[in-house]
Design an enzyme around this catalytic site. Structure first.
Site, short mmCIF file in Angstrom:
data_model
loop_
_atom_site.label_atom_id
_atom_site.label_comp_id
_atom_site.label_asym_id
_atom_site.label_seq_id
_atom_site.Cartn_x
_atom_site.Cartn_y
_atom_site.Cartn_z
N TYR A 195 0.83 -1.21 0.00
CA TYR A 195 0.00 0.00 0.00
C TYR A 195 0.86 1.26 0.00
CZ TYR A 195 -3.48 3.41 1.57
OH TYR A 195 -4.30 4.51 1.68
N TYR A 246 -12.56 12.65 -0.45
CA TYR A 246 -12.71 12.45 0.99
C TYR A 246 -14.08 12.95 1.46
CZ TYR A 246 -7.71 12.09 0.09
OH TYR A 246 -6.50 11.75 -0.44
#
Length: 310
Positions: A195, A246
């Protein structure tokens, strides 16, 4: 006033936007919680537009590489969705979170199933599933970006990856929490390494605009092969619109009116399906982690050109 009548006028539009942004005070602050990103000049600015045939227009620092960060989540999602299809949605949702991108709160209520693929928990799930299917999720992502952008020099920024690893306790907590619910296949340290490498990819506005054209072409890659079904490309664009910036996605949709995905490196990609893709970069962020100048520039682009999904 709409000033654009044909694709040949993209360059004057970009130049006008750059002039307006240059006069704009208050550019936000770089992501200081990732030390390798904290020193970026918040007044840097670049913007590129790519057409489906690979023609690219740009202005400012549009060929300056920067840390793509969460923008890469779009491409990891595309690569995994192409492999496992709708089975993915049993492990990650498709709803806006309304909480910060690294929040732990909702996982407790929702039994370890993240709200969407673009918050950190959801992206960890997608990376985990891609890694299970390929044995090297970050390598698969890098190969894809190199092929779609035509830039074989794209690579990981090892300094940024190390910086994120050193300050990655919250992501580690997300990974372990989901593993406790059986929603992670690989050892959490292996997943975190994949990641953080994924997020450390360094690319320019030109590179990322070109890579994103797979979504403007409804799932067709640069070489003419199909990665995604038309429906899958639509799904990713829809999730970008509702979840890509977001917990400011509603405001972004209101102002810009395009599917978009931001990263805390200061970049934002956006898609006009069938017409073009954009990438804008300016490292100064607002309190929600989105580029201040980047959102303003995309707002001006859709206003000046009339190009929107609405």
């Amino acid at each position: 006033m709409v000033i654009m009548t044909s694709p040949t006028t993209f360059q004057p539009v970009l130049e006008r936007i750059a002039e307006e942004i240059e006069r704009t005070p208050g550019r936000g602050r770089p992501a200081d919680y990732i030390p390798a990103l904290a020193a970026r000049d918040p007044r840097s600015f670049g913007m590129a537009v790519a057409e489906p045939d690979g023609t690219v227009y740009g202005v400012g620092d549009w060929r300056q590489p920067f840390s793509a960060q969460s923008i890469t989540k779009v491409f990891t999602l595309a690569l995994d969705l192409a492999r496992e299809g709708d089975a993915l949605w049993e492990h990650v949702g498709r709803e806006p979170s309304g909480n910060p991108f690294n929040s732990l709160v909702q996982l407790e209520y929702e039994n370890g199933i993240p709200r969407n693929p673009f918050i950190n928990a959801g992206a960890l799930v997608v990376t985990d599933r891609l890694h299970t299917r390929t044995g090297d999720a970050s390598g698969e992502l890098l190969a894809f970006l190199r092929a779609e952008s035509g830039n074989q020099d794209l690579t990981f920024d090892e300094e940024v990856a190390a910086s994120e690893t050193a300050h990655g306790d919250r992501n580690a907590a997300l990974g372990h929490f989901m593993a406790a619910y059986g929603n992670i296949d690989n050892p959490v340290p292996v997943l975190l390494d994949q990641y953080f490498r994924q997020c450390s990819v360094t690319a320019s506005c030109a590179d990322l605009a070109l890579a994103t054209t797979v979504l403007a072409r409804h799932g067709i890659r640069a070489d003419g092969t199909r990665l995604l079904t038309r429906s899958q490309a639509k799904q990713i664009n829809a999730i970008m619109l509702t979840c890509g910036t977001y917990d400011a996605a509603g405001d972004f949709a209101y102002r810009v009116g395009l599917p978009g995905k931001s990263g805390v490196g200061g970049g934002i990609i956006a898609v006009v399906p069938g017409r073009c893709t954009l990438c804008v970069w300016s490292p100064g962020l607002d309190e929600r982690g989105n580029s201040v100048a980047g959102v303003a520039a995309l707002d001006r682009f859709t206003t000046l050109t009339g190009l929107s999904v609405f």
